[in-house]
Design a protein around this motif. Structure first.
Motif, PDB file in Angstrom:
ATOM      1  N   PHE A  95       0.608  -1.252   0.168  1.00  0.00           N
ATOM      2  CA  PHE A  95      -0.030  -0.011   0.017  1.00  0.00           C
ATOM      3  C   PHE A  95       0.822   1.170   0.019  1.00  0.00           C
ATOM      4  O   PHE A  95       0.707   2.209  -0.740  1.00  0.00           O
ATOM      5  CB  PHE A  95      -1.088  -0.122   1.193  1.00  0.00           C
ATOM      6  CG  PHE A  95      -1.785   1.229   1.343  1.00  0.00           C
ATOM      7  CD1 PHE A  95      -3.069   1.401   0.664  1.00  0.00           C
ATOM      8  CD2 PHE A  95      -1.358   2.065   2.146  1.00  0.00           C
ATOM      9  CE1 PHE A  95      -3.512   2.410   0.610  1.00  0.00           C
ATOM     10  CE2 PHE A  95      -2.049   3.381   2.321  1.00  0.00           C
ATOM     11  CZ  PHE A  95      -3.267   3.414   1.533  1.00  0.00           C
ATOM     12  N   GLY A  96       2.088   1.253   0.777  1.00  0.00           N
ATOM     13  CA  GLY A  96       2.940   2.303   0.762  1.00  0.00           C
ATOM     14  C   GLY A  96       3.758   2.255   0.243  1.00  0.00           C
ATOM     15  O   GLY A  96       5.118   2.655   0.260  1.00  0.00           O
ATOM     16  N   GLY A  97       3.937   1.405  -0.754  1.00  0.00           N
ATOM     17  CA  GLY A  97       5.257   1.085  -1.642  1.00  0.00           C
ATOM     18  C   GLY A  97       5.844   1.857  -2.623  1.00  0.00           C
ATOM     19  O   GLY A  97       6.756   1.386  -3.399  1.00  0.00           O
ATOM     20  N   SER A  98       5.209   3.247  -2.900  1.00  0.00           N
ATOM     21  CA  SER A  98       5.765   4.124  -4.023  1.00  0.00           C
ATOM     22  C   SER A  98       7.103   4.695  -3.392  1.00  0.00           C
ATOM     23  O   SER A  98       7.259   4.672  -2.113  1.00  0.00           O
ATOM     24  CB  SER A  98       4.745   5.090  -4.181  1.00  0.00           C
ATOM     25  OG  SER A  98       4.565   6.165  -3.231  1.00  0.00           O
ATOM     26  N   ARG A  99       7.851   5.225  -4.260  1.00  0.00           N
ATOM     27  CA  ARG A  99       9.043   5.959  -4.027  1.00  0.00           C
ATOM     28  C   ARG A  99       8.684   7.094  -2.910  1.00  0.00           C
ATOM     29  O   ARG A  99       9.503   7.259  -1.989  1.00  0.00           O
ATOM     30  CB  ARG A  99       9.646   6.708  -5.229  1.00  0.00           C
ATOM     31  CG  ARG A  99      10.985   7.229  -5.051  1.00  0.00           C
ATOM     32  CD  ARG A  99      11.541   7.710  -6.280  1.00  0.00           C
ATOM     33  NE  ARG A  99      11.962   6.398  -7.441  1.00  0.00           N
ATOM     34  CZ  ARG A  99      13.060   5.873  -7.185  1.00  0.00           C
ATOM     35  NH1 ARG A  99      14.059   6.365  -6.208  1.00  0.00           N
ATOM     36  NH2 ARG A  99      13.553   4.831  -7.690  1.00  0.00           N
ATOM     37  N   ALA A 100       7.651   7.726  -3.245  1.00  0.00           N
ATOM     38  CA  ALA A 100       7.227   8.948  -2.246  1.00  0.00           C
ATOM     39  C   ALA A 100       6.981   8.440  -0.746  1.00  0.00           C
ATOM     40  O   ALA A 100       7.596   9.050   0.304  1.00  0.00           O
ATOM     41  CB  ALA A 100       5.912   9.632  -2.845  1.00  0.00           C
ATOM     42  N   LYS A 101       6.413   7.475  -0.537  1.00  0.00           N
ATOM     43  CA  LYS A 101       6.004   6.942   0.664  1.00  0.00           C
ATOM     44  C   LYS A 101       7.199   6.222   1.347  1.00  0.00           C
ATOM     45  O   LYS A 101       7.588   6.546   2.374  1.00  0.00           O
ATOM     46  CB  LYS A 101       4.905   5.937   0.619  1.00  0.00           C
ATOM     47  CG  LYS A 101       3.575   6.662   0.665  1.00  0.00           C
ATOM     48  CD  LYS A 101       3.110   7.213   1.874  1.00  0.00           C
ATOM     49  CE  LYS A 101       1.860   7.547   2.018  1.00  0.00           C
ATOM     50  NZ  LYS A 101       1.487   8.016   3.312  1.00  0.00           N
ATOM     51  N   LEU A 102       8.015   5.289   0.459  1.00  0.00           N
ATOM     52  CA  LEU A 102       9.046   4.831   1.157  1.00  0.00           C
ATOM     53  C   LEU A 102      10.246   5.878   1.467  1.00  0.00           C
ATOM     54  O   LEU A 102      11.072   5.213   2.280  1.00  0.00           O
ATOM     55  CB  LEU A 102       9.643   3.521   0.042  1.00  0.00           C
ATOM     56  CG  LEU A 102       8.598   2.455  -0.189  1.00  0.00           C
ATOM     57  CD1 LEU A 102       9.386   1.312  -1.478  1.00  0.00           C
ATOM     58  CD2 LEU A 102       8.652   1.752   1.114  1.00  0.00           C
ATOM     59  N   GLY A 103      10.270   6.747   0.868  1.00  0.00           N
ATOM     60  CA  GLY A 103      11.256   7.857   0.869  1.00  0.00           C
ATOM     61  C   GLY A 103      11.285   8.240   2.593  1.00  0.00           C
ATOM     62  O   GLY A 103      12.352   8.686   2.972  1.00  0.00           O
ATOM     63  N   ALA A 104       9.899   8.243   3.240  1.00  0.00           N
ATOM     64  CA  ALA A 104      10.064   8.649   4.539  1.00  0.00           C
ATOM     65  C   ALA A 104      10.731   7.679   5.529  1.00  0.00           C
ATOM     66  O   ALA A 104      11.260   7.986   6.541  1.00  0.00           O
ATOM     67  CB  ALA A 104       8.584   8.683   5.046  1.00  0.00           C
ATOM     68  N   TYR A 105      11.127   6.254   4.901  1.00  0.00           N
ATOM     69  CA  TYR A 105      11.710   5.301   5.593  1.00  0.00           C
ATOM     70  C   TYR A 105      13.373   5.180   4.982  1.00  0.00           C
ATOM     71  O   TYR A 105      13.914   4.087   5.316  1.00  0.00           O
ATOM     72  CB  TYR A 105      11.075   3.895   5.666  1.00  0.00           C
ATOM     73  CG  TYR A 105       9.687   4.037   6.377  1.00  0.00           C
ATOM     74  CD1 TYR A 105       9.441   3.882   7.649  1.00  0.00           C
ATOM     75  CD2 TYR A 105       8.750   4.274   5.466  1.00  0.00           C
ATOM     76  CE1 TYR A 105       8.248   4.089   8.279  1.00  0.00           C
ATOM     77  CE2 TYR A 105       7.228   4.332   6.069  1.00  0.00           C
ATOM     78  CZ  TYR A 105       7.173   4.179   7.377  1.00  0.00           C
ATOM     79  OH  TYR A 105       5.815   4.174   7.941  1.00  0.00           O
ATOM     80  N   HIS A 106      13.606   6.355   4.292  1.00  0.00           N
ATOM     81  CA  HIS A 106      14.793   6.268   3.534  1.00  0.00           C
ATOM     82  C   HIS A 106      14.998   4.834   2.700  1.00  0.00           C
ATOM     83  O   HIS A 106      16.210   4.409   2.612  1.00  0.00           O
ATOM     84  CB  HIS A 106      16.028   6.320   4.622  1.00  0.00           C
ATOM     85  CG  HIS A 106      16.074   7.363   5.527  1.00  0.00           C
ATOM     86  ND1 HIS A 106      16.309   8.668   5.307  1.00  0.00           N
ATOM     87  CD2 HIS A 106      15.887   7.605   6.907  1.00  0.00           C
ATOM     88  CE1 HIS A 106      15.890   9.616   6.422  1.00  0.00           C
ATOM     89  NE2 HIS A 106      15.637   8.716   7.252  1.00  0.00           N
TER      90      HIS A 106
END
Length: 294
Positions: free
Chosen positions: A64-75
């Motif tokens: 669900f949160g696997g986009s580059r934008a979302k994953l970026g929050a977890y580096h």
């Protein structure tokens, strides 16, 4: 199974919440849920297995949160391909073992970015973000793309365009999150079901609908608004009641029996696909399947 062909003869059942099950297994939001596809694959496999054994026709990847934008929050923005493809492979492997013939949907949620005037993300940029994630899910073997919990119609349109470019002949489904008002249902951005249906179908979606935000009791009226606006297939996935906080985590108290009791009305209002969103568990899907007589 051909999803769109199957809808001509029966209602299909999606699975329930992934996040609820991950939290129950010990997930805490210091890491991306998608990282568990690599670091705790047995947990993710077990969730997929439980939903298939509950009777779901379609299971959704842990992405669900696997986009580059979302994953970026977890580096972890550079791990889009790895984590999404891993999630797709986990789901398809369990499906092949437990219930061959059932379907795997690549789950895509919002990017967390907004278009002007609320944000600075361009539609082309968002389309590329969603295309990248969809491409990874397709590479992992999903049968369809299912995008959920969108509020911003322009972002949702970009998501459909991006997914459609990578999905090939696979169906593309998208649902938005609505709240009731004295004047019908709207997303937090003011989008109506009719506006959502027209825009997203024009962008290339095969199935539109609603998930999250509201309970199963409220969903028949929302499904009816969608059905009045379009003849296209509809997907409806309500929460297991409204959440309350317990020890910092949302808890959903609606029982499987009560959740499932509203499903016949949701189907009668026009839903072609039903399933569960936040708070739902394999037990909710068991009850849903039994209530619909599957």
């Amino acid at each position: 199974m051909d999803l769109l062909a199957e809808l001509q003869s029966r209602t299909l059942v999606f699975d329930g919440a992934m996040g609820t099950q991950l939290i129950a297994a010990g997930y805490r939001p210091v890491e991306s849920p998608e990282s568990w596809n690599v670091e705790n694959p047995d947990v993710v496999r077990g969730i997929h297995r439980a939903y298939l054994e509950a009777g779901a026709d379609v299971i959704e990847t842990n992405s669900f949160g696997g986009s580059r934008a979302k994953l970026g929050a977890y580096h972890a923005g550079e791990r889009v391909g790895e984590l999404n493809a891993a999630g797709a492979r986990l789901a398809t492997a369990v499906r092949d073992e437990v219930a061959p013939g059932k379907l795997v949907a690549g789950d895509i949620g919002p990017s967390g970015r907004m278009t002007p005037p609320m944000g600075d993300a361009s539609l082309d940029e968002l389309r590329d973000v969603f295309a990248e994630q969809a491409e990874a899910l397709v590479a992992g073997g999903v049968d369809l793309i299912a995008m959920t919990t969108f509020f911003d119609l322009q972002e949702a349109r970009a998501a459909v365009l991006g997914a459609r470019a990578m999905a090939g002949s696979r169906p593309v489904l998208i649902s938005m999150a609505f709240k009731p008002s004295p004047h019908g249902y709207h997303t937090m951005m003011g989008v109506t079901p009719a506006q959502a249906a027209a825009t997203l179908l024009d962008a290339g979606a095969d199935v539109v609908g609603a998930n999250c935000e509201v309970t199963a009791e409220e969903m028949p009226a929302l499904a009816a608004e969608f059905r009045a606006a379009t003849d296209a297939p509809l997907i409806i996935q309500p929460n297991a009641g409204q959440p309350r906080l317990a020890e910092g985590h949302p808890v959903y108290d609606e029982t499987p029996a009560r959740f499932a009791s509203f499903m016949p009305a949701i189907v009668a209002a026009g839903a072609d696909i039903v399933g569960g969103c936040c708070g739902t568990t394999p037990e909710h899907i068991v009850a849903l399947v039994a209530t619909l007589g599957h």
